[in-house]
Design a protein around this motif. Sequence first.
Motif, short mmCIF file in Angstrom:
data_model
loop_
_atom_site.label_atom_id
_atom_site.label_comp_id
_atom_site.label_asym_id
_atom_site.label_seq_id
_atom_site.Cartn_x
_atom_site.Cartn_y
_atom_site.Cartn_z
N GLU A 129 0.83 -1.21 0.00
CA GLU A 129 0.00 0.00 0.00
C GLU A 129 0.86 1.26 0.00
N LEU A 130 2.06 1.14 -0.54
CA LEU A 130 2.94 2.30 -0.62
C LEU A 130 2.33 3.37 -1.51
N LYS A 131 2.41 4.61 -1.06
CA LYS A 131 1.93 5.74 -1.84
C LYS A 131 2.77 6.97 -1.53
N ARG A 132 2.49 8.03 -2.23
CA ARG A 132 3.29 9.25 -2.14
C ARG A 132 3.43 9.73 -0.69
N GLY A 133 4.69 10.01 -0.31
CA GLY A 133 4.97 10.55 1.01
C GLY A 133 5.33 9.51 2.05
N GLN A 134 5.15 8.23 1.74
CA GLN A 134 5.44 7.18 2.71
C GLN A 134 6.90 6.73 2.62
N GLU A 143 14.83 -2.17 -5.51
CA GLU A 143 13.78 -2.95 -4.88
C GLU A 143 13.55 -2.42 -3.47
N VAL A 144 12.29 -2.15 -3.13
CA VAL A 144 11.96 -1.57 -1.82
C VAL A 144 10.81 -2.35 -1.19
N GLU A 145 10.60 -2.08 0.08
CA GLU A 145 9.41 -2.60 0.76
C GLU A 145 9.02 -1.61 1.84
N PRO A 146 7.77 -1.64 2.28
CA PRO A 146 7.32 -0.68 3.30
C PRO A 146 8.10 -0.83 4.61
N VAL A 147 8.39 0.27 5.24
CA VAL A 147 9.10 0.25 6.52
C VAL A 147 8.25 -0.41 7.60
N ASP A 148 6.93 -0.27 7.50
CA ASP A 148 6.08 -0.83 8.55
C ASP A 148 6.02 -2.36 8.51
N TRP A 149 6.68 -2.97 7.52
CA TRP A 149 6.78 -4.42 7.52
C TRP A 149 7.89 -4.91 8.45
#
Length: 269
Positions: free
Chosen positions: A218-223, A238-244
């Motif tokens: 659910e990555l979106k602008r500003g995250q 390659e990236v992944e959300p920090v909250d993971w």
Amino acid sequence: MSAFLDTILAFPTAIFTIVLGVVMTYWLFVIVGAVGIDLFDGDITLESGGKALGGAIEGGGKALSGAIEGGGKALGGAKALGAHDSDFDVDGGGVLAAMGFAGIPITVSVSFVVFIAWFLSVVSAQPLHEALGGMMPSWLLSSGLGLACFGAGTVTAGFAVRPLRPVFVARRAPGREALMGRVCTISSGSVTAKTGHATFEDGGAGVILNVVCAKPNELKRGQPALILAYDAERRVYEVEPVDWLLPEEMEQLQDPARAAALARVKARG
């Protein structure tokens, strides 16, 4: 208005007027190209906008350089201005560097010189001809005025651009390996397995990255997002959300070495 047009189209001001027109056209292309980057979102934006900006800078730079060289030859000063571009380079040396142009891009330096020389020629041409018109031939007086305005414009511009030098200090962008385990900020509307964009703050103007995330997210602008690896074939990070990340993994981000190790583990997983 008619008097003003007569002044800017009369020799030697006409030479500066032509070159000033080229300078203004160049900066117009740069502005339009830069604005084009932000008109849309997605891959088309950065690719087409970047190409437009790059093309504008390259084409405008060539036109500007040619116009300045031609103007310099018309005034008899080509050697002073057009023969040694390195004098205007960021790390240039010589007389012009000593005058204050070192560390200033050639396009900015030339723009200041041309505008100041044009302005001096506009304001001094008529008074000078009225005062000395009967003492020497008009062509000789105009030629001397052109050279004097060019010289005065160069000296004045050297002082005018010095405060701008810190703005153009070159900063080396961090290497790809140095970005592993670092946190970037998503700048696109979403990040998929094929496309996405992010920015990384490097202490300067920032770095724009092409990023992807193989897993649904659910990555979106500003995250924020964690940079895991670089795919050289696709030229994407390659990236992944920090909250993971787990709480203990979040703590590792404070140490670049541990953060890079974490990124490698996450990339393999």
